[in-house]
Write an enzyme that holds these catalytic residues in place. Structure first.
Site, mmCIF file in Angstrom:
data_model
loop_
_atom_site.group_PDB
_atom_site.id
_atom_site.type_symbol
_atom_site.label_atom_id
_atom_site.label_comp_id
_atom_site.label_asym_id
_atom_site.label_seq_id
_atom_site.Cartn_x
_atom_site.Cartn_y
_atom_site.Cartn_z
ATOM 1 N N SER A 101 37.740 50.681 12.415
ATOM 2 C CA SER A 101 37.596 49.457 11.887
ATOM 3 C C SER A 101 36.189 49.166 11.455
ATOM 4 O O SER A 101 35.188 49.396 11.996
ATOM 5 C CB SER A 101 37.943 48.433 13.038
ATOM 6 N N SER A 102 36.073 48.491 10.253
ATOM 7 C CA SER A 102 34.915 48.143 9.771
ATOM 8 C C SER A 102 34.312 47.090 10.236
ATOM 9 O O SER A 102 34.971 45.856 10.613
ATOM 10 C CB SER A 102 35.118 47.746 8.281
ATOM 11 N N GLU A 157 40.431 37.991 12.802
ATOM 12 C CA GLU A 157 40.369 38.629 14.112
ATOM 13 C C GLU A 157 40.848 37.506 15.098
ATOM 14 O O GLU A 157 40.137 36.634 15.195
ATOM 15 C CB GLU A 157 39.130 39.300 14.398
ATOM 16 N N GLY A 215 38.654 41.737 8.559
ATOM 17 C CA GLY A 215 39.947 40.745 8.600
ATOM 18 C C GLY A 215 39.894 39.833 9.550
ATOM 19 O O GLY A 215 39.035 39.758 10.445
ATOM 20 N N THR A 260 40.334 48.815 4.323
ATOM 21 C CA THR A 260 39.347 49.675 3.627
ATOM 22 C C THR A 260 39.898 50.990 3.004
ATOM 23 O O THR A 260 39.411 51.543 1.972
ATOM 24 C CB THR A 260 38.649 50.422 5.135
ATOM 25 N N ASN A 274 42.059 48.986 15.283
ATOM 26 C CA ASN A 274 41.947 50.012 14.298
ATOM 27 C C ASN A 274 41.073 50.926 14.855
ATOM 28 O O ASN A 274 39.974 50.720 15.254
ATOM 29 C CB ASN A 274 41.477 49.136 12.892
ATOM 30 N N SER A 296 42.463 42.973 10.695
ATOM 31 C CA SER A 296 41.577 44.209 11.128
ATOM 32 C C SER A 296 42.990 45.236 11.407
ATOM 33 O O SER A 296 43.876 44.910 11.937
ATOM 34 C CB SER A 296 40.951 44.038 12.175
ATOM 35 N N GLY A 297 42.701 46.359 10.638
ATOM 36 C CA GLY A 297 43.706 47.539 10.559
ATOM 37 C C GLY A 297 44.800 47.568 9.600
ATOM 38 O O GLY A 297 45.716 48.025 9.654
#
Ligand SMILES: Nc1ncnc2c1ncn2[C@@H]1O[C@H](COP(=O)(O)OP(=O)(O)O)[C@@H](O)[C@H]1O
Ligand SMILES: [Mg+2]
Length: 1116
Positions: free
Chosen positions: A205-206, A431, A429, A157, A202, A152-153
């Site tokens: 973050s999605s 995590e 991602g 995206t 992030n 993540s981050g």
């Protein structure tokens, strides 16, 4: 010249430096590597890149790394990252480091550069891999997928957005295509607003997984697409970790909605007023403008094709969730008993279009059906809160799915034409949080599956290539995470299966019973750990809490807290709530809860969240395996979202779990590098005289010839069908080294030839100029000599000619003198003879001729002069030039007369008839009286007016004049001298054409009328008086009284007019006698009238005295 050489040398040294950098990782001196890297970066900035191997910092493709280790990979990534090279290849996999700053590498110019160019011709870039995939899709008809993975981050995206924007830029244009592109691109901001949130990792973050299939036609123009979303992290709606935010849309709405909309939604602008937003004290994100984002989201929804009502309903639903969060259930319960509900609840029910009591009931009670009986129980506060939160999560989650569904409806491709598909997978991602729950478990499971796909596809692709190219394949060992996938998804013993079993099992079910089950079933699994696990080696691990289990994922160990697993997996919403929602008048809410419809009660349990996810992931995997994959492996350089910070440990960890080393190993298993024959020949043909400068034959034969001539062992390379495979990176570097040395040699040759050429040119130039100069000088000196000679010749010739001419002139002058002397003498002699001959004639006529001539001349000059001195044209002008000499006296007078006659004629010709009559009268008067009577000259200048009697208003006079038989010619008030006594009386005298009438001036009675034919004659004196005697013919009727004597003021005019009238009427001349002694006939007496001039005492009238037959008249 010296500049050129300098540049050539600097170019060569920069090449050398670049080469050093290419091999830097293998050299033991790190400092040297760093130094060369600096030079490289400068060169990279200065020169356009020609190949992956050119201008590289570190190595652009990790396959070329030597020695290869995790450490060297990390240091290579670091080296590149520090010089802003965020992308590195492993074959055709892109490793992307998140720069956390905006980079100047996404410009339209860059897109143009990467468009249609070979992937390895330019520095590594996400555009290169996208272009490769797009071209393969368009030209080779292969469906593609781009898998973006990473923590993540790490930039997944962003990478997916870059891919979409690149495709939008390079694919076709046109109104319809642009609309589709816009819709596809605009789906991002909408999904990000509703599905992204700030997390500690992030800021954007999605919180959902996204797989987007973009569909293209045969030309490569986008037709539309399908978005699949995976498991939204809905627990975030009601609760967030410390330092995190709820989904962006809540903040966007509060910050960006206009006051009117907020009022309609019964919201206040301050996010702190909402429990779902305020309890983690994180409201604002630096550099994020919620207000502008709200407008952008609305616009994006409009572009996609959302109706205004749909947009409105979506924000209403968001508002409902926010407000539901504020409903305090303890109070509600109290109030329910008192039949009055909190304001918040009333407003929510109003927004939903529900009766407030229905909502209250749904939130606070639960109906259970047991053996056909419906039993309603009141929930306690905790249960009610749970129900409320479940409702909020469900509302939001369903809204999100509806949005995806609605976007899909807009971007759906219509028609049945054959399509090609490019899938872009941007999934959450891996995590690892402090407290990991069901969501992290699911997310990490998904990542395990994707890693599987990655391993399978990279190996498969590699294998395929070797087979395709006819190269022997050597198996390579790598960590296969299939075992972890099995631990989770195994249908009998997998964790998900255990969880489902626990959820569906009758009896008391809790998270701890689930953990117990896991402890029993998975205990033997090498990747599973828990405190009570029978696997004794972990029992000593005190860091693992009792209610947790740990999985050794491919990316690291993750400890999961089992709390909530069962509930979240069940994912059940009390039927009371869904039924209540179905009653809502708000269309969207109602449609989101179809199971609430009491008429179609479906008692079948929906599949659990875990099962749903497993199914969707396996269908995703199946889908991906059917496509040609490209990978983007995103790496996070630091945990603080900071630019230019590279935490080696963190990156090392990611490199490890992403299996990059293994990826490189696999890629290099057998052969580290491969080059298509054409490119290889192009790059290295300079190394052999057989292939340089031109190879005319087939590229493979060329490469074979080339390699045979090089000092490289044949085991080091193999010839595939279209590529040469190089086993060891060192061999490639050796090749590069040879190439570089050869380039240096070539540069020396070029330099040598260039220098020779320059010198030759210079010599030729100098020679040419020397020839030109000497030829010009010779020409110049010859010209000078020639001019001098010519001038001398001209001078001599001039002197000679002058001498000759002077001589000639002298002779001619002498001749002339002699000739003229002879002529003079002859002339004199002739003259003498002629004079002698004619002298006698000359003397006889000379004076006469002269006199004649002079006379002629004088007359001529007189006449010529006369015209200038003539007097004016007036007949009255008497001036006349004096006669110049007596000889012309008579002529002069004659000319004067002629001239006068002529000007009189001219004057006359200009006269009008009236003027003419006047002049005739005057002429007549002149003939009669000129020189005869003294008064005449006075009258000349006066016009004969005729009618002297005043034409006043006297009526009697008017009457008299009106009674006249013919035209009146003359009228005057005259004095009549009495015949007897000589006294004077006044009478009106009227002269008409035929009569003379005398009338009394007072009475206007006619005293006498004399026909003009009766007038015999008229007498006047010579003096200056007005005496006028009218003699009447004897015997006529008027003659009775005798002749008349008047004194008239206008005597000349009267006499003249009378004369003319008688002439006209009788055609006889009236006799006018002018004398101072006039014989007058008074009746019978003949009286002699004597006129005497004397001084008058009483005016101008004459004084008359009669003495018998003498009438003495004294006039002045
Ligand atoms: N290529 C890039 N250039 C600049 N910034 C980037 C880039 N990729 C990521 N970022 C930054 O990192 C943040 C997180 O990226 P994101 O793609 O949302 O991560 P992920 O989707 O992997 O969780 C972005 O908001 C952006 O600020
Ligand atoms: Mg993301």
């Amino acid at each position: 010249m010296s500049n050129c050489t300098g540049h050539a040398i600097s170019t060569l040294s920069s090449r050398r430096a670049r080469y050093l950098s290419l091999t830097s990782s293998s050299s033991p001196g790190e400092s040297r590597a760093r130094a060369t890297t600096k030079i490289n970066s400068r060169c990279a900035a200065m020169e356009p890149a020609g190949s992956l191997l050119d201008n590289a910092v570190g190595v652009g493709d990790l396959v070329l790394l030597d020695p290869l280790s995790e450490k060297s990979i990390v240091s290579n990534l670091q080296q590149r990252f520090q010089h802003d090279f965020i992308y590195t290849y492993i074959g055709n996999v892109v490793v992307s480091l998140n720069p956390y700053k905006s980079m100047p590498i996404y410009t339209p110019a860059k897109i143009e550069q990467y468009r249609n160019s070979n992937m390895f011709e330019l520095p590594p870039h996400i555009y290169a891999i996208t272009d490769e995939a797009y071209r393969s899709l368009r030209d080779q008809d292969k469906n593609q997928c781009i898998l973006i993975t990473g923590e993540s981050g790490a930039g997944k995206t962003e990478a997916s957005k870059l891919i979409m924007s690149y495709i939008a830029a390079v694919c076709g244009k046109g109104q319809e295509v642009n609309k589709v592109k816009e819709q596809l691109l605009q789906s991002n901001p909408v999904l990000e607003a509703f599905g992204n949130a700030k997390t500690v990792r992030n800021d954007n973050s999605s919180r959902f997984g996204k797989y987007m299939d973009i569909e293209f036609d045969f030309k490569g123009d986008p037709l539309g697409g399908v978005i699949t979303n995976y498991l939204l992290e809905k627990s975030r709606v009601v609760n967030q970790a410390k330092g995190e935010r709820n989904f962006h849309i809540f903040y966007h709405l509060l910050a960006g909605a206009p006051a009117g909309l907020l009022a309609d939604l019964k919201l206040v602008k301050d996010p702190n007023k909402y429990k779902f937003l305020n309890h983690k004290n994180c409201i604002h994100i630096e550099g994020n403008n919620d207000e502008a984002n709200f407008i952008a989201v609305q616009q994006a929804m409009e572009v996609i094709g959302f109706a205004a009502s749909e947009i409105r309903e979506s924000v209403e639903l968001v508002a409902c969730v926010l407000k539901l969060g504020n409903v305090e259930l303890s109070k509600v319960q109290e109030e329910e008993s008192q039949q009055q509900n909190s304001m918040e609840l009333l407003e929510v029910s109003d927004l939903m279009g529900l009766e407030d009591m229905v909502l209250v009931k749904a939130l606070t009670t639960r109906t259970v059906e047991a053996r056909g009986d419906r039993v309603s129980t009141t929930l306690n506060i905790a249960q009610a809160c749970y129900a409320r939160d479940a409702l909020c999560k469900n509302l939001y989650c369903r809204l999100f799915s509806w949005l995806v569904h609605r976007i899909n409806k807009s971007i759906k491709v219509h028609g049945e034409s054959r399509r090609k598909v490019m899938g872009v997978l941007d999934i959450y991602g891996f995590e690892i949080f402090e407290d990991n729950s069901f969501e992290q478990f699911i997310i990490n499971y998904c990542n395990e599956k994707l890693q599987q796909v990655f391993i399978e596809l990279t190996l498969k692709e590699e294998q395929d290539e070797y087979i395709r190219e006819g190269i022997e394949w050597i198996h390579i060992e790598y960590f296969n995470n299939a075992i972890i996938c099995d631990l989770i998804e195994n249908t009998q013993k997998g964790i998900l299966a255990m969880l489902d079993e626990e959820c569906l099992r009758p009896g008391i079910v809790s998270d701890s019973t689930f953990l117990q089950k896991l402890n029993n079933v998975c205990a033997q699994h090498s990747h599973f750990q828990s405190r009570l696990c029978t696997n004794s080696k972990f029992l000593s691990d005190m860091s693992l809490p009792h209610d947790c289990f740990r999985i050794q994922h491919y990316a690291g160990k993750v400890t999961y807290n089992v709390e909530g697993f069962v509930d979240k997996n069940n994912d059940l919403l009390f039927r009371d709530l869904s039924q209540a929602m179905f009653l809502a008048k708000q269309v969207l809410i109602r449609n989101l809860f179809p199971e609430g419809d009491p008429t179609c009660l479906n008692l079948k349990r929906p599949p659990t969240a875990g099962t749903q996810f497993r199914t969707s992931v396996s269908s995703l995997v199946k889908n991906l395996l059917n496509k040609n994959p490209s990978y983007i492996r995103c790496i996070k350089p630091n945990d603080h979202k900071l630019p230019c910070v590279f935490t080696e440990e963190l990156v090392g960890h990611q490199v490890r779990y992403l299996g990059l080393l293994e990826n490189v190993l696999v890629r290099r298993a057998g052969y580290a590098f491969r080059h298509p024959y054409e490119q290889c020949l192009q790059r290295y043909k300079i190394l052999s005289h057989k292939t340089w400068p031109h190879w005319r034959g087939d590229a493979r034969a060329g490469v074979e010839t080339l390699m045979a001539t090089l000092p490289i062992s044949p085991e080091e390379y193999a010839f595939g069908r279209s590529k040469i495979f190089i086993r060891n990176p060192r061999t490639l570097f050796h090749l590069e080294d040879l190439r570089k040395n050869r380039m240096e040699d070539l540069a020396t040759i070029i330099q040598k030839i260039f220098r020779g050429w320059c010198c030759r040119r210079r010599y030729q130039d100098m020679r040419k100029s020397q020839i030109i100069i000497s030829c010009r000088y010779r020409g110049f000196s010859q010209k000078k000599r020639y001019i001098r000679k010519r001038q001398a010749a001209i001078l001599i010739a001039a002197f000679v000619r002058g001498w000759r001419a002077r001589k000639g002139v002298r002779r001619l002058k002498l001749d002339y003198k002699r000739h003229s002397a002879a002529s003079t003498i002859r002339a004199f002699w002739k003259g003498y003879l002629v004079r002698k001959e004619y002298r006698k004639f000359f003397r006889a006529n000379a004076s006469k001729k002269i006199a004649e001539y002079i006379l002629q001349w004088k007359l001529r000059s007189y006449l010529l002069r006369l015209r200038y001195i003539l007097p004016g044209m007036s007949p009255l002008d008497n001036t006349w030039p004096l006669v110049p000499f007596r000889l012309v006296q008579s002529t002069h007078e004659e000319l004067c007369k002629m001239y006068h006659d002529w000007r009189c004629r001219v004057y006359r010709s200009k006269m009008t008839p009236t003027q003419k009559a006047i002049f005739e009268e005057k002429l007549c008067a002149s003939e009669l009286f000129k020189g005869k009577k003294d008064i005449y000259p006075e009258t000349v200048a006066k016009t004969f007016v005729g009618l002297h009697l005043e034409q006043g208003p006297n009526a009697k006079h008017q009457k008299l004049l009106g009674s006249l038989p013919d035209k009146l010619i003359f009228s005057e008030l005259v004095h009549k001298i009495h015949r007897a006594n000589g006294k004077v009386v006044t009478r009106i005298l009227l002269l008409t054409k035929a009569n003379m009438i005398l009338a009394d001036p007072k009475s206007a009675h006619i005293k006498s009328r004399i026909a003009l034919g009766e007038v015999q004659r008229v007498s006047l004196s010579t003096l200056h008086d007005g005496i006028f005697v009218l003699h009447i013919k004897q015997g006529s009727s008027a003659a009775l009284k005798g002749d008349f004597v008047f004194v008239s003021e206008w005597v000349i005019e009267l006499a003249t007019k009378l004369f003319r009238l008688i002439m006209d009427c009788t055609n006889t001349k009236l006799e006018i006698s002018i004398s101072n002694s006039i014989s007058v006939q008074f009746k019978a007496d003949e009286v002699n009238m004597q006129l005497v001039q004397a001084e008058q005492k009483n005016g101008n009238l004459p004084v008359c005295k009669r003495k018998n037959r003498i009438l003495e008249v004294t006039v002045s």
